[in-house]
Design a protein around this motif. Sequence first.
Motif, PDB file in Angstrom:
ATOM      1  N   VAL A  54       0.841  -1.204   0.000  1.00 28.68           N
ATOM      2  CA  VAL A  54       0.000   0.000   0.000  1.00 28.68           C
ATOM      3  C   VAL A  54       0.872   1.250   0.000  1.00 28.68           C
ATOM      4  O   VAL A  54       0.620   2.203  -0.742  1.00 28.68           O
ATOM      5  CB  VAL A  54      -0.968  -0.002   1.209  1.00 28.68           C
ATOM      6  N   SER A  55       1.928   1.256   0.808  1.00 27.67           N
ATOM      7  CA  SER A  55       2.834   2.409   0.870  1.00 27.67           C
ATOM      8  C   SER A  55       3.461   2.701  -0.487  1.00 27.67           C
ATOM      9  O   SER A  55       3.492   3.851  -0.936  1.00 27.67           O
ATOM     10  CB  SER A  55       3.953   2.157   1.883  1.00 27.67           C
ATOM     11  N   VAL A  56       3.954   1.658  -1.139  1.00 28.09           N
ATOM     12  CA  VAL A  56       4.592   1.841  -2.444  1.00 28.09           C
ATOM     13  C   VAL A  56       3.570   2.319  -3.470  1.00 28.09           C
ATOM     14  O   VAL A  56       3.832   3.241  -4.248  1.00 28.09           O
ATOM     15  CB  VAL A  56       5.286   0.541  -2.900  1.00 28.09           C
ATOM     16  N   GLY A  57       2.382   1.735  -3.469  1.00 31.23           N
ATOM     17  CA  GLY A  57       1.351   2.144  -4.422  1.00 31.23           C
ATOM     18  C   GLY A  57       0.958   3.604  -4.268  1.00 31.23           C
ATOM     19  O   GLY A  57       0.870   4.345  -5.251  1.00 31.23           O
ATOM     20  N   LEU A  58       0.750   4.031  -3.031  1.00 37.60           N
ATOM     21  CA  LEU A  58       0.378   5.424  -2.786  1.00 37.60           C
ATOM     22  C   LEU A  58       1.534   6.369  -3.108  1.00 37.60           C
ATOM     23  O   LEU A  58       1.321   7.461  -3.633  1.00 37.60           O
ATOM     24  CB  LEU A  58      -0.087   5.611  -1.347  1.00 37.60           C
TER      25      LEU A  58
END
Length: 138
Positions: A54-58
């Motif tokens: 999620v962190s990388v996607g955002l």
Amino acid sequence: MNALVVGSSDIDIFVKPKNTSSFVESQKTVTFTLGDKIPIDVHAMTLGGNAANVSVGLRRLGADMSLYTYFGTDILSRQIKESLEKEKINLVSNSALGENTSLSLIFDFSSDRIIFSHHEERNHSFDAEKASGFEALY
């Protein structure tokens, strides 16, 4: 916007058996023979875990991201940290609890996959002081 994601980070290793004579695959079942040594191809070793993903996607969508997660003390933990730093994710907690990193081995077959998953047991303690100053995403 600076957002904080809290949760797991691990390594995903994607493998595929080199030949189909080492196992029997039928409908929803794969059968191996105990004692066999089955040659595999390693397709990828990637960053995984819900919070890391999620962190990388955002971050790739333009958000300033921080990740509150736990690491082990092994070489895979160093790989996770390097991957997150490369993605420009700010690491809020990098406590070395335990020695091992959580990981998943994903075996690709012709019709589906099997995931062998290891989640390192940890005594989680969330430090709210480290998490202050972030916007809530909900």
